[in-house]
Design a protein around this motif. Structure first.
Motif, PDB file in Angstrom:
ATOM      1  N   SER A  63       0.805  -1.219   0.000  1.00  0.00           N
ATOM      2  CA  SER A  63       0.000   0.000   0.000  1.00  0.00           C
ATOM      3  C   SER A  63       0.837   1.267   0.000  1.00  0.00           C
ATOM      4  CB  SER A  63      -0.954   0.015   1.199  1.00  0.00           C
ATOM      5  OG  SER A  63      -0.220   0.048   2.425  1.00  0.00           O
ATOM      6  N   SER A  64       2.031   1.209   0.589  1.00  0.00           N
ATOM      7  CA  SER A  64       2.849   2.419   0.686  1.00  0.00           C
ATOM      8  C   SER A  64       4.291   2.044   0.993  1.00  0.00           C
ATOM      9  CB  SER A  64       2.311   3.322   1.792  1.00  0.00           C
ATOM     10  OG  SER A  64       3.191   4.394   2.045  1.00  0.00           O
ATOM     11  N   PRO A  65       5.247   2.713   0.362  1.00  0.00           N
ATOM     12  CA  PRO A  65       6.662   2.437   0.661  1.00  0.00           C
ATOM     13  C   PRO A  65       6.991   2.638   2.140  1.00  0.00           C
ATOM     14  CG  PRO A  65       6.465   3.795  -1.316  1.00  0.00           C
ATOM     15  CD  PRO A  65       5.099   3.711  -0.715  1.00  0.00           C
ATOM     16  N   GLU A  66       6.272   3.548   2.799  1.00  0.00           N
ATOM     17  CA  GLU A  66       6.537   3.813   4.212  1.00  0.00           C
ATOM     18  C   GLU A  66       6.198   2.624   5.100  1.00  0.00           C
ATOM     19  OE1 GLU A  66       4.877   5.910   2.227  1.00  0.00           O
ATOM     20  OE2 GLU A  66       6.504   7.397   2.000  1.00  0.00           O
ATOM     21  N   ASN A  67       5.347   1.722   4.607  1.00  0.00           N
ATOM     22  CA  ASN A  67       4.926   0.573   5.409  1.00  0.00           C
ATOM     23  C   ASN A  67       5.871  -0.619   5.310  1.00  0.00           C
ATOM     24  OD1 ASN A  67       2.600   1.891   6.252  1.00  0.00           O
ATOM     25  ND2 ASN A  67       1.363   1.083   4.573  1.00  0.00           N
ATOM     26  N   LYS A  68       6.780  -0.587   4.353  1.00  0.00           N
ATOM     27  CA  LYS A  68       7.550  -1.787   4.046  1.00  0.00           C
ATOM     28  C   LYS A  68       8.396  -2.260   5.222  1.00  0.00           C
ATOM     29  CE  LYS A  68       7.696  -1.454  -0.978  1.00  0.00           C
ATOM     30  NZ  LYS A  68       8.558  -1.442  -2.182  1.00  0.00           N
ATOM     31  N   GLU A  69       9.121  -1.353   5.840  1.00  0.00           N
ATOM     32  CA  GLU A  69      10.033  -1.759   6.910  1.00  0.00           C
ATOM     33  C   GLU A  69       9.282  -2.378   8.083  1.00  0.00           C
ATOM     34  OE1 GLU A  69      13.494   0.189   9.793  1.00  0.00           O
ATOM     35  OE2 GLU A  69      12.808   1.270   8.007  1.00  0.00           O
ATOM     36  N   SER A  70       8.202  -1.729   8.517  1.00  0.00           N
ATOM     37  CA  SER A  70       7.442  -2.255   9.652  1.00  0.00           C
ATOM     38  C   SER A  70       6.739  -3.560   9.295  1.00  0.00           C
ATOM     39  CB  SER A  70       6.411  -1.220  10.124  1.00  0.00           C
ATOM     40  OG  SER A  70       5.477  -0.911   9.096  1.00  0.00           O
ATOM     41  N   THR A  71       6.286  -3.666   8.050  1.00  0.00           N
ATOM     42  CA  THR A  71       5.612  -4.886   7.616  1.00  0.00           C
ATOM     43  C   THR A  71       6.577  -6.068   7.600  1.00  0.00           C
ATOM     44  OG1 THR A  71       4.055  -3.621   6.256  1.00  0.00           O
ATOM     45  CG2 THR A  71       4.284  -5.969   5.769  1.00  0.00           C
ATOM     46  N   ILE A  72       7.759  -5.863   7.076  1.00  0.00           N
ATOM     47  CA  ILE A  72       8.755  -6.934   7.034  1.00  0.00           C
ATOM     48  C   ILE A  72       9.173  -7.329   8.449  1.00  0.00           C
ATOM     49  CG2 ILE A  72      11.117  -7.493   6.338  1.00  0.00           C
ATOM     50  CD1 ILE A  72      10.624  -5.792   3.818  1.00  0.00           C
ATOM     51  N   SER A  73       9.265  -6.351   9.338  1.00  0.00           N
ATOM     52  CA  SER A  73       9.589  -6.645  10.733  1.00  0.00           C
ATOM     53  C   SER A  73       8.517  -7.527  11.363  1.00  0.00           C
ATOM     54  CB  SER A  73       9.736  -5.338  11.519  1.00  0.00           C
ATOM     55  OG  SER A  73       9.984  -5.600  12.885  1.00  0.00           O
ATOM     56  N   SER A  74       7.252  -7.191  11.128  1.00  0.00           N
ATOM     57  CA  SER A  74       6.147  -8.005  11.660  1.00  0.00           C
ATOM     58  C   SER A  74       6.164  -9.403  11.054  1.00  0.00           C
ATOM     59  CB  SER A  74       4.811  -7.328  11.368  1.00  0.00           C
ATOM     60  OG  SER A  74       4.697  -6.090  12.033  1.00  0.00           O
ATOM     61  N   LEU A  75       6.416  -9.462   9.754  1.00  0.00           N
ATOM     62  CA  LEU A  75       6.456 -10.752   9.070  1.00  0.00           C
ATOM     63  C   LEU A  75       7.531 -11.655   9.677  1.00  0.00           C
ATOM     64  CD1 LEU A  75       5.602 -12.622   6.745  1.00  0.00           C
ATOM     65  CD2 LEU A  75       7.226 -11.391   5.279  1.00  0.00           C
ATOM     66  N   LYS A  76       8.700 -11.109   9.942  1.00  0.00           N
ATOM     67  CA  LYS A  76       9.785 -11.907  10.517  1.00  0.00           C
ATOM     68  C   LYS A  76       9.435 -12.391  11.920  1.00  0.00           C
ATOM     69  CE  LYS A  76      13.594  -9.983   7.795  1.00  0.00           C
ATOM     70  NZ  LYS A  76      14.855  -9.186   7.807  1.00  0.00           N
ATOM     71  N   GLU A  77       8.722 -11.568  12.670  1.00  0.00           N
ATOM     72  CA  GLU A  77       8.285 -11.991  14.007  1.00  0.00           C
ATOM     73  C   GLU A  77       7.341 -13.187  13.907  1.00  0.00           C
ATOM     74  OE1 GLU A  77       6.610  -8.871  16.302  1.00  0.00           O
ATOM     75  OE2 GLU A  77       8.358  -7.557  16.124  1.00  0.00           O
ATOM     76  N   TRP A  78       6.414 -13.115  12.971  1.00  0.00           N
ATOM     77  CA  TRP A  78       5.465 -14.212  12.799  1.00  0.00           C
ATOM     78  C   TRP A  78       6.166 -15.484  12.358  1.00  0.00           C
ATOM     79  CZ3 TRP A  78       0.469 -12.000  10.102  1.00  0.00           C
ATOM     80  CH2 TRP A  78      -0.041 -10.962  10.883  1.00  0.00           C
ATOM     81  N   LEU A  79       7.123 -15.345  11.463  1.00  0.00           N
ATOM     82  CA  LEU A  79       7.837 -16.515  10.962  1.00  0.00           C
ATOM     83  C   LEU A  79       8.713 -17.156  12.036  1.00  0.00           C
ATOM     84  CD1 LEU A  79       8.843 -15.067   7.481  1.00  0.00           C
ATOM     85  CD2 LEU A  79       7.214 -16.929   7.870  1.00  0.00           C
ATOM     86  N   ALA A  80       9.037 -16.381  13.054  1.00  0.00           N
ATOM     87  CA  ALA A  80       9.834 -16.910  14.161  1.00  0.00           C
ATOM     88  C   ALA A  80       8.964 -17.601  15.212  1.00  0.00           C
ATOM     89  CB  ALA A  80      10.634 -15.789  14.817  1.00  0.00           C
ATOM     90  N   ASP A  81       7.648 -17.487  15.056  1.00  0.00           N
ATOM     91  CA  ASP A  81       6.707 -18.097  15.999  1.00  0.00           C
ATOM     92  C   ASP A  81       6.396 -19.521  15.530  1.00  0.00           C
ATOM     93  OD1 ASP A  81       4.584 -18.915  17.566  1.00  0.00           O
ATOM     94  OD2 ASP A  81       3.489 -17.026  17.419  1.00  0.00           O
TER      95      ASP A  81
END
Length: 298
Positions: free
Chosen positions: A80-98
């Motif tokens: 949706s926005s370039p500004e969201n990419k960093e936080s989204t990838i951070s959340s994704l990595k947290e989920w993948l570590a669960d």
């Protein structure tokens, strides 16, 4: 139960072939199991994402939704926005570590798509390479082709053929690999897209596939007609194909960009609609380099 009807077959097929509005329109399916209902909703929301309706997906999927839907929401946030990419990838990595949710097939698929967009192919493969679904195998084919490893892509395709040789994704993956191999395989790829166009309503994905084949075969007039038709469909539907199945390889986009110089509006439209596309970035970089070279000899 063996032999039970696949209630989601048409919905999946529409999504795979880029008929996103049709997928949405035919999604009201009764008597689905809870798992099928989640898969149905995942496909519908991914169709909305492909049509650039990111905010609809973000607003409709709440925190209580199932893991696959939460993963789809992450994809909408990412795109949706370039500004969201960093936080989204951070959340994704947290989920993948669960460990409780890391093996969810849709979460792994979304991870693969996002890391492929980031051109972090090794990270993408960490989550997709084990396969488990036809979509994951098809995404692996895409990733290996982007890495210029057609040998590994072929191995993934063989797995898909063993599972279901006639599956739509198997046929699409065959066409992708044929385009990468080139030579006489281009005609075989064209025939696959032609078969799709005869069996199903024409979509931008099918038109683009046929156009790339035509360009490889030197049939530029036909390719131009197909690309203009695909562009008109995209204009009418607001489509920005962000599913893995709509991703052309950079080399194919290079041919498209070269051809589009014949009608100069297309490069500008590509820049406006896909500012983060690798070809747009390369073209902008080339323009900057050219300007610097001109200034250095002025």
């Amino acid at each position: 139960m063996a032999g039970a009807p696949d209630h989601l077959f048409n919905l999946r097929n529409n999504f795979y072939l880029g008929a996103y509005q049709a997928a949405i329109n035919t999604s009201d399916l009764p008597n689905l199991s809870p798992d099928d209902a989640v898969e149905r909703d995942s496909l519908v929301y991914r169709s909305y994402i492909a049509l650039s309706s990111y905010q609809l997906v973000i607003h409709e999927i709440d925190d209580a939704a199932a893991t696959p839907l939460q993963a789809v929401k992450l994809l909408a946030l990412y795109l949706s926005s370039p500004e969201n990419k960093e936080s989204t990838i951070s959340s994704l990595k947290e989920w993948l570590a669960d460990s409780a949710i890391a093996n969810n097939a849709i979460l792994r698929l979304i991870a693969g798509i996002i890391f492929m967009h980031e051109e972090d192919y090794n990270e993408a493969l960490k989550h997709t390479n084990a396969g488990g679904t036809m979509e994951l195998h098809a995404l692996n084919v895409q990733i290996f082709l982007k890495m210029h490893r057609s040998d590994y892509a072929e191995k993934q395709l063989r797995i898909m053929q063993q599972i279901d040789e006639d599956h739509t994704l198997t046929q699409l993956a065959t066409a992708w690999l044929n385009l990468a191999v080139g030579g006489s395989k281009i005609q075989e790829a064209y025939l696959i897209f032609q078969d799709f166009s005869e069996k199903y309503p024409m979509t931008g994905l099918i038109l683009n596939g046929k156009a790339v084949c035509c360009m490889h075969m030197g049939n530029f007039d036909e390719a131009e007609t197909l690309l203009l038709e695909a562009l008109n469909k995209a204009r009418c539907k607001g489509s920005r194909d962000t599913s893995q199945f709509g991703c052309m390889q950079s080399s194919h986009w290079q041919i498209f960009f070269t051809l589009s110089q014949k009608f100069l509006a297309l490069p500008s439209q590509l820049k406006l609609s896909h500012p983060d596309h690798v070809l747009v970035k390369r073209a902008s970089s080339a323009e900057d380099n050219f300007e610097r070279a001109v200034q250095s000899v002025a």
